[in-house]
Motif scaffolding. Structure first.
Motif, PDB file in Angstrom:
ATOM      1  N   THR A 113     -32.891   0.624  14.419  1.00 22.63           N
ATOM      2  CA  THR A 113     -33.896   1.208  13.531  1.00 22.63           C
ATOM      3  C   THR A 113     -34.354   2.563  14.048  1.00 22.63           C
ATOM      4  O   THR A 113     -34.596   3.493  13.265  1.00 22.63           O
ATOM      5  N   TYR A 114     -34.451   2.697  15.362  1.00 23.02           N
ATOM      6  CA  TYR A 114     -34.901   3.965  15.947  1.00 23.02           C
ATOM      7  C   TYR A 114     -33.935   5.113  15.641  1.00 23.02           C
ATOM      8  O   TYR A 114     -34.317   6.284  15.706  1.00 23.02           O
ATOM      9  N   GLY A 115     -32.721   4.802  15.302  1.00 21.04           N
ATOM     10  CA  GLY A 115     -31.762   5.844  14.957  1.00 21.04           C
ATOM     11  C   GLY A 115     -32.290   6.788  13.894  1.00 21.04           C
ATOM     12  O   GLY A 115     -31.931   7.971  13.852  1.00 21.04           O
ATOM     13  N   LYS A 116     -33.175   6.298  13.016  1.00 22.68           N
ATOM     14  CA  LYS A 116     -33.766   7.141  11.974  1.00 22.68           C
ATOM     15  C   LYS A 116     -34.816   8.091  12.554  1.00 22.68           C
ATOM     16  O   LYS A 116     -35.160   9.095  11.928  1.00 22.68           O
ATOM     17  N   CYS A 117     -35.338   7.772  13.720  1.00 25.78           N
ATOM     18  CA  CYS A 117     -36.384   8.591  14.353  1.00 25.78           C
ATOM     19  C   CYS A 117     -35.811   9.596  15.342  1.00 25.78           C
ATOM     20  O   CYS A 117     -36.489  10.556  15.720  1.00 25.78           O
ATOM     21  N   ALA A 118     -34.573   9.363  15.770  1.00 26.54           N
ATOM     22  CA  ALA A 118     -33.991  10.169  16.840  1.00 26.54           C
ATOM     23  C   ALA A 118     -33.807  11.619  16.437  1.00 26.54           C
ATOM     24  O   ALA A 118     -33.781  12.506  17.300  1.00 26.54           O
ATOM     25  N   GLY A 119     -33.685  11.897  15.143  1.00 30.62           N
ATOM     26  CA  GLY A 119     -33.508  13.264  14.700  1.00 30.62           C
ATOM     27  C   GLY A 119     -34.680  14.154  15.084  1.00 30.62           C
ATOM     28  O   GLY A 119     -34.508  15.357  15.297  1.00 30.62           O
ATOM     29  N   CYS A 120     -35.876  13.598  15.160  1.00 26.63           N
ATOM     30  CA  CYS A 120     -37.069  14.363  15.534  1.00 26.63           C
ATOM     31  C   CYS A 120     -37.430  14.163  17.008  1.00 26.63           C
ATOM     32  O   CYS A 120     -37.675  15.129  17.734  1.00 26.63           O
ATOM     33  N   HIS A 121     -37.481  12.909  17.423  1.00 27.12           N
ATOM     34  CA  HIS A 121     -37.973  12.611  18.769  1.00 27.12           C
ATOM     35  C   HIS A 121     -36.866  12.553  19.813  1.00 27.12           C
ATOM     36  O   HIS A 121     -37.161  12.379  21.001  1.00 27.12           O
ATOM     37  N   GLY A 122     -35.617  12.701  19.380  1.00 23.92           N
ATOM     38  CA  GLY A 122     -34.507  12.705  20.322  1.00 23.92           C
ATOM     39  C   GLY A 122     -34.004  11.309  20.631  1.00 23.92           C
ATOM     40  O   GLY A 122     -34.763  10.332  20.587  1.00 23.92           O
ATOM     41  N   ALA A 123     -32.721  11.210  20.933  1.00 27.04           N
ATOM     42  CA  ALA A 123     -32.135   9.915  21.252  1.00 27.04           C
ATOM     43  C   ALA A 123     -32.776   9.299  22.491  1.00 27.04           C
ATOM     44  O   ALA A 123     -32.871   8.082  22.626  1.00 27.04           O
ATOM     45  N   ASP A 124     -33.245  10.156  23.422  1.00 26.66           N
ATOM     46  CA  ASP A 124     -33.888   9.659  24.640  1.00 26.66           C
ATOM     47  C   ASP A 124     -35.398   9.561  24.507  1.00 26.66           C
ATOM     48  O   ASP A 124     -36.102   9.203  25.448  1.00 26.66           O
ATOM     49  N   GLY A 125     -35.930   9.908  23.312  1.00 25.25           N
ATOM     50  CA  GLY A 125     -37.362   9.802  23.076  1.00 25.25           C
ATOM     51  C   GLY A 125     -38.191  10.879  23.740  1.00 25.25           C
ATOM     52  O   GLY A 125     -39.418  10.753  23.798  1.00 25.25           O
ATOM     53  N   LYS A 126     -37.591  11.960  24.180  1.00 27.61           N
ATOM     54  CA  LYS A 126     -38.332  13.007  24.891  1.00 27.61           C
ATOM     55  C   LYS A 126     -38.796  14.139  23.980  1.00 27.61           C
ATOM     56  O   LYS A 126     -39.347  15.137  24.461  1.00 27.61           O
ATOM     57  N   GLY A 127     -38.583  14.020  22.673  1.00 26.28           N
ATOM     58  CA  GLY A 127     -39.018  15.048  21.745  1.00 26.28           C
ATOM     59  C   GLY A 127     -38.200  16.317  21.849  1.00 26.28           C
ATOM     60  O   GLY A 127     -37.171  16.364  22.544  1.00 26.28           O
ATOM     61  N   ASP A 128     -38.673  17.374  21.168  1.00 24.52           N
ATOM     62  CA  ASP A 128     -37.947  18.647  21.208  1.00 24.52           C
ATOM     63  C   ASP A 128     -38.699  19.726  21.989  1.00 24.52           C
ATOM     64  O   ASP A 128     -38.247  20.866  22.096  1.00 24.52           O
ATOM     65  N   GLY A 129     -39.882  19.364  22.522  1.00 22.80           N
ATOM     66  CA  GLY A 129     -40.643  20.312  23.318  1.00 22.80           C
ATOM     67  C   GLY A 129     -41.433  21.325  22.522  1.00 22.80           C
ATOM     68  O   GLY A 129     -42.178  22.117  23.101  1.00 22.80           O
ATOM     69  N   ALA A 130     -41.293  21.339  21.198  1.00 20.77           N
ATOM     70  CA  ALA A 130     -41.977  22.343  20.385  1.00 20.77           C
ATOM     71  C   ALA A 130     -42.752  21.731  19.227  1.00 20.77           C
ATOM     72  O   ALA A 130     -43.948  21.973  19.067  1.00 20.77           O
ATOM     73  N   ASN A 131     -42.075  20.935  18.424  1.00 22.75           N
ATOM     74  CA  ASN A 131     -42.705  20.405  17.209  1.00 22.75           C
ATOM     75  C   ASN A 131     -42.936  18.900  17.249  1.00 22.75           C
ATOM     76  O   ASN A 131     -43.860  18.405  16.603  1.00 22.75           O
ATOM     77  N   TYR A 132     -42.089  18.186  17.963  1.00 18.70           N
ATOM     78  CA  TYR A 132     -42.160  16.734  17.939  1.00 18.70           C
ATOM     79  C   TYR A 132     -42.472  16.216  19.334  1.00 18.70           C
ATOM     80  O   TYR A 132     -41.711  16.472  20.287  1.00 18.70           O
ATOM     81  N   PRO A 133     -43.558  15.476  19.494  1.00 17.49           N
ATOM     82  CA  PRO A 133     -43.974  15.018  20.826  1.00 17.49           C
ATOM     83  C   PRO A 133     -43.037  13.949  21.370  1.00 17.49           C
ATOM     84  O   PRO A 133     -42.337  13.278  20.614  1.00 17.49           O
ATOM     85  N   PRO A 134     -43.051  13.750  22.665  1.00 17.67           N
ATOM     86  CA  PRO A 134     -42.204  12.715  23.259  1.00 17.67           C
ATOM     87  C   PRO A 134     -42.787  11.329  23.010  1.00 17.67           C
ATOM     88  O   PRO A 134     -43.994  11.149  22.864  1.00 17.67           O
ATOM     89  N   LEU A 135     -41.898  10.365  22.966  1.00 17.47           N
ATOM     90  CA  LEU A 135     -42.305   8.964  22.894  1.00 17.47           C
ATOM     91  C   LEU A 135     -42.111   8.300  24.260  1.00 17.47           C
ATOM     92  O   LEU A 135     -42.817   7.345  24.590  1.00 17.47           O
ATOM     93  N   ALA A 136     -41.159   8.809  25.016  1.00 20.78           N
ATOM     94  CA  ALA A 136     -40.963   8.328  26.382  1.00 20.78           C
ATOM     95  C   ALA A 136     -42.079   8.894  27.261  1.00 20.78           C
ATOM     96  O   ALA A 136     -42.287  10.098  27.320  1.00 20.78           O
ATOM     97  N   GLY A 137     -42.828   8.000  27.870  1.00 20.85           N
ATOM     98  CA  GLY A 137     -43.940   8.427  28.711  1.00 20.85           C
ATOM     99  C   GLY A 137     -45.210   8.717  27.945  1.00 20.85           C
ATOM    100  O   GLY A 137     -46.193   9.188  28.534  1.00 20.85           O
ATOM    101  N   SER A 138     -45.221   8.425  26.643  1.00 18.24           N
ATOM    102  CA  SER A 138     -46.417   8.673  25.843  1.00 18.24           C
ATOM    103  C   SER A 138     -47.400   7.519  25.961  1.00 18.24           C
ATOM    104  O   SER A 138     -47.029   6.349  25.800  1.00 18.24           O
TER     105      SER A 138
END
Length: 260
Positions: A113-138
């Motif tokens: 299911t997370y595959g739908k979220c990876a486009g914004c938050h990244g496959a590793d959940g670290k976000g893109d550093g600019a627009n989308y916050p990380p989920l790993a370590g959040s």
């Protein structure tokens, strides 16, 4: 000695009763027909005999009957002559696994299911550093605030929010509606696949989040201030040990295995 006329033999004997003009016309007609027939024969354009059509038709009928009776030759199913060569033999193989520990199973299902979220938050959940916050370590993912996490997923989030020491100000679109059976593995994956919390968000707990989403109504995003004002809580429900054996179809404990 007079020269002999070479065409004399082609000329008919004339007598007093013969009409020369009529005889000549008949002779010329016969000659033209003979030449025409000879030309057709020489060019291979003579009419096809009827018997040849009949033979061809009979051959087609007999061939069709043979193919119809022998149709199994072109059948690639289990009963065809090619089955032994092309069909994989699965007899005696391992039986399908229908039970197992809840945590690894939920992490595996939630990753899909997370595959739908990876486009914004990244496959590793670290976000893109600019627009989308990380989920790993959040702290919004790992803390004892699964109620707020469920609301963010289902309702969406607007306005500024601080994540991992940085303020982000963008809009996360609502992901609801999501069934409790899909939400529970997703939240478990966020907390254990991208992080290492070590607990399980059960279907019962996820249903509480779904109920709150439906009561609030779709299209109503939440803000960080609203979440901090009254939703920093664990979703209610009986906790489940991560090693609990569950049925992969019902997501419920098997036998006497249960929560603690």
């Amino acid at each position: 000695m007079s020269e002999q006329d070479p065409n004399a033999r082609l000329r008919p004997d004339l007598d007093e009763e013969m009409n020369v003009a009529e005889t000549h016309a008949v002779f010329e007609g016969a000659t033209a027909a003979t030449i025409r027939e000879r030309r057709l024969h020489e060019n291979g354009m003579e009419p096809v005999p009827l018997w040849l059509f009949l033979c061809a038709g009979i051959s087609l009928l007999v061939g069709g009957a043979v193919l119809g009776k022998g149709g199994a030759l072109f059948n690639y199913g289990q009963d065809s002559m090619w089955a032994n060569e092309w069909t994989e033999d699965t007899s005696g193989g391992p039986e399908e696994i229908t039970e197992g520990e809840v945590l690894p199973f939920f992490v595996k299902q939630g990753a899909k299911t997370y595959g739908k979220c990876a486009g914004c938050h990244g496959a590793d959940g670290k976000g893109d550093g600019a627009n989308y916050p990380p989920l790993a370590g959040s702290e919004w993912v790992t803390g004892e605030n699964t109620e707020a996490l469920g609301m963010i997923i289902l309702n969406g989030l607007s306005g500024p929010i601080e994540v991992a020491g940085k303020t982000w100000n963008s809009v996360m679109p609502a992901q609801g509606p999501i069934s409790a059976k899909d939400l529970a593995p997703l939240m478990t994956y966020l907390r254990n696949g991208l992080n290492d919390v070590g607990d399980v968000v059960t279907v019962e707990m996820a249903q509480k989040a779904v109920d709150a989403y439906e009561a609030r109504g779709p299209g109503k995003t939440v803000t960080a201030a609203e979440l901090q004002g009254g939703h920093m809580n664990l979703l209610s429900g009986v906790a489940m040990d991560p090693t609990t054996i569950i049925d992969f179809e019902t997501y419920q404990p098997v036998g006497n295995a249960g929560g603690n």
